[in-house]
Design an enzyme around this catalytic site. Structure first.
Site, short mmCIF file in Angstrom:
data_model
loop_
_atom_site.label_atom_id
_atom_site.label_comp_id
_atom_site.label_asym_id
_atom_site.label_seq_id
_atom_site.Cartn_x
_atom_site.Cartn_y
_atom_site.Cartn_z
N LEU A 230 0.87 -1.16 -0.10
CA LEU A 230 0.07 0.04 0.16
C LEU A 230 0.80 1.32 0.05
O LEU A 230 0.51 2.36 -0.74
CB LEU A 230 -0.89 -0.02 1.12
CG LEU A 230 -2.37 -0.90 1.00
CD1 LEU A 230 -3.25 -0.26 0.01
CD2 LEU A 230 -1.78 -2.16 0.90
N ASP A 231 1.85 1.26 0.72
CA ASP A 231 2.80 2.54 0.89
C ASP A 231 3.33 2.81 -0.59
O ASP A 231 3.29 4.12 -0.96
CB ASP A 231 3.93 2.12 2.00
CG ASP A 231 4.44 3.20 2.61
OD1 ASP A 231 3.67 4.53 2.54
OD2 ASP A 231 5.19 3.13 3.44
#
Length: 652
Positions: free
Chosen positions: A395-396
């Site tokens: 997700l980052d």
């Protein structure tokens, strides 16, 4: 972009700030141009960046130990790694820390000592004797963590009862069982599956020289009864159950055991990831390489060849030293470098940034990876951290890349790429509104009580820094589900805020990193930055500014939060994080920001970049720490450029 020729001839030249540090006195515009040129100098011809990602000495020690495990010793490489390990022992306590200047670490010191001994270093020379005394003073090798004890068991230095159970049967467990692979983090499962084969078969290292380290034990290993620390009453209960099961292990049905080994082999071979390695991380790659050897895949088999190359690709050789990185960070570095260059170009990607974005676009993961175990209908759309790791996008990186591409154009193809990214991000939101790095709802906290989890990082729960990155993306896109997801994420961040105002940063050290991440994300999402809870965070950032105008924070704050106010030094990139956070909150013209900008200008090197030796990013807080060499290259540039963009002026 051509490198500027004027800034090195500026009348301000360079000044000696003491300690041999050569710094510049560039005016703001020239400092930005110099930093931009220095960053572009590191761009690869195909448009991407990949800076060194340096871990503590345990990874390099494990590489030497792996060579002796396999009987595949490269004498030249081993000697260069020996020099690296020798140079990083801390005479203050005799052993090896997890980061420069950190306290003695018994597990890392045992690995480094054993690696040096296998490499031919005389255990009676003074540095080795001092390391041995320090290890014994801290309880000896039996007090090492789980991964060190597994290594010692493989080399025949402790009995197998000295390690927790990791039977291959774990791959056969149903999803409703208290333990299941989908219930732990991606890094845990990619390590545990090949390790389970080595454990189940009790695979021994070749160890051609037949060297051991019995001298590192205060009690003979076969008589030791205290291999397992107890850290809580749930751990004590689970440990008693686990030890009972371990004693019953010889009674496990052999037919089921062989089926489990077969399934475990199938699981990790499917995810070998070519020359990029299982999970793209060193520990999983090592266990996979050793398991392939045990399973009969010879040195000439394509699996073995590619797995060996994946490990060798992690090695960095610098002069007469060499070390092994825990993984590679090209997507992360490229996205952040492009963000900095875009900021320096007034919000429009320059030609070098556009080439970096072109490199990133085709690396969007479209096929289903392990996330489909919990989200079978969720299509791909994320980006991974490494060159390739399609089972495990995160997700980052996804939010960072998609946010970058959102600035790069409005073509139909680009819009579709961003839509797929947002679809995936929304689908990976946890029920509490937050976002983990690789998993949704990975919050089975009781699993951190099992004996294998003595590092306390078996899980991937939602964190403030990753959630903030997703907030920044969700607030900028036109997507039917983005609004609801954004509200849930902002609620999560409000609940996660510390009483004094900051946020805990999981993937960077620590409160400065977390607070910058959240303020940046909230600003990108268009929130009112004058709300009381946001101003509280701003006040906290200002309160921890150091007298030199910069910001800093050591890894000790992960277990001693109060030390965030007593940072012994500033660093360029932590100063940049704080500046970016404050400017996101509308503080560009504040005295605190002006002082921080002055600090960056005063500490910029003659080559246009910044340097700081400190490790200020956690692999696992309190257990494994990192230095991202790119952080000194792109974060200060981004902070200075944003200051110029928001003020149009110069610091005092």
């Amino acid at each position: 972009m051509a490198r500027p020729t004027s800034y090195k001839d500026d009348a301000l030249g360079t000044t000696d700030q003491g300690g041999g540090l050569r710094t510049t006195g560039y005016p703001l515009d020239q400092a930005i141009a110099a930093a931009e040129a220095a960053l572009v100098d590191h761009q690869f011809p195909d448009g991407h960046w990949c800076f060194e990602l340096e871990g503590d000495c345990t990874i390099t020690a494990e590489y030497i130990l792996m060579m002796h495990f396999m009987g595949e010793i490269d004498p030249g490489l081993q000697e260069r790694m020996v020099r690296y390990l020798r140079a990083r022992r801390d005479p203050a306590h005799g052993g090896w820390p997890l980061y420069p200047g950190g306290p003695f670490d018994v597990s890392g010191s045992v690995k480094a000592y054993y690696a040096l001994k296998l490499a031919g270093v005389d255990p009676e020379e003074t540095p080795m004797a001092e390391a041995r005394e320090a290890i014994l003073a801290h309880g000896g090798a039996a007090r090492s963590n789980v991964f060190t004890r597994f290594l010692l068991a493989q080399f025949g230095q402790i009995p197998w009862r000295g390690v927790p159970m990791v039977p291959a049967e774990i791959v056969l467990l149903p999803t409703w069982f208290p333990f299941h692979l989908s219930k732990v983090s991606y890094w845990a499962r990619t390590v545990m599956v090949p390790l389970s084969i080595l454990y189940t078969r009790r695979v021994r290292a070749r160890n051609p020289q037949r060297l051991g380290v019995r001298e590192l034990f205060t009690v003979p290993p076969e008589r030791e009864r205290r291999y397992f620390p107890v850290w809580s009453w749930p751990n004590r209960l689970i440990l008693s159950i686990e030890r009972t099961a371990a004693r019953a292990e010889p009674l496990f049905p052999q037919r089921i055991r062989e089926r489990a080994v077969h399934e475990a082999a199938h699981w990790f071979i499917e995810r070998l990831n070519g020359e990029h390695g299982l999970g793209g991380i060193f520990p999983a790659m090592v266990y996979a390489y050793e398991a392939l050897d045990h399973l009969g895949y010879g040195p000439d088999h394509p699996y073995r060849i590619r797995a060996g190359r994946a490990l060798r690709n992690l090695v960095v050789e610098r002069g007469d030293e060499a070390y092994c990185q825990p993984c590679l960070s090209p997507v992360w570095d490229t996205a952040l470098a492009c963000h900095a260059l875009t900021e320096a170009n007034g919000g429009t990607p320059p030609e070098e940034g556009s080439r970096g974005m072109d490199w990133l676009r085709p690396r969007q993961v479209e096929e289903g990876g392990d996330w489909t175990a919990d989200n079978p209908d969720l299509a791909g759309g994320g980006w991974c951290f490494q060159y390739e790791n399609p089972h495990y996008p995160d997700l980052d990186d996804t939010a960072t890349v998609a946010n970058l591409l959102h600035n790069g154009g409005d073509s139909e193809q680009e819009a579709d790429r961003i839509r797929r990214a947002v679809d995936w991000v929304v689908g990976m939101q946890s029920r509490d509104g937050g976002f983990g790095a690789f998993n949704a709802d990975n919050t089975y906290h009781y699993l951190n009580e099992i004996p294998f989890a003595d590092h306390g990082a078996l899980l991937d729960p939602p964190t403030s820094d990753v959630t903030a990155r997703c907030v920044g993306l969700l607030g900028r896109v036109d997507h039917p589900e983005a609004g609801a997801a954004l509200r849930g994420a902002v609620d999560f961040l409000q609940r996660a805020q510390e009483p004094e105002g900051p946020w805990f940063g999981r993937w960077g050290t620590n409160y400065v990193y977390g607070t910058w991440s959240v303020l940046e994300g909230l600003s990108q999402a268009g929130l009112d930055m004058n709300e009381a809870w946001i101003r509280q965070a701003v006040r906290w950032l200002k309160s921890v500014q150091r007298p030199d105008g910069g910001w800093g924070e050591e890894n000790d704050t992960y277990f001693q939060p109060e030390r965030a106010r007593r940072a012994p030094r500033s660093t360029p990139f932590q100063t940049a994080w704080a500046l970016l956070g404050l400017m996101a909150a509308g503080e560009a013209r504040s005295p605190a920001v002006r002082a921080g900008v002055d600090y960056l200008l005063a500490t910029q090197g003659a080559d246009g970049g910044w340097e700081a030796p400190w490790f200020t990013a956690p692999g696992f807080p309190r257990v494994f720490h990192l230095k991202y060499h790119g952080y000194n290259k792109y974060f200060p540039l981004q902070a200075l450029a944003r200051y110029r963009n928001q003020t149009g002026g110069t610091p005092r």
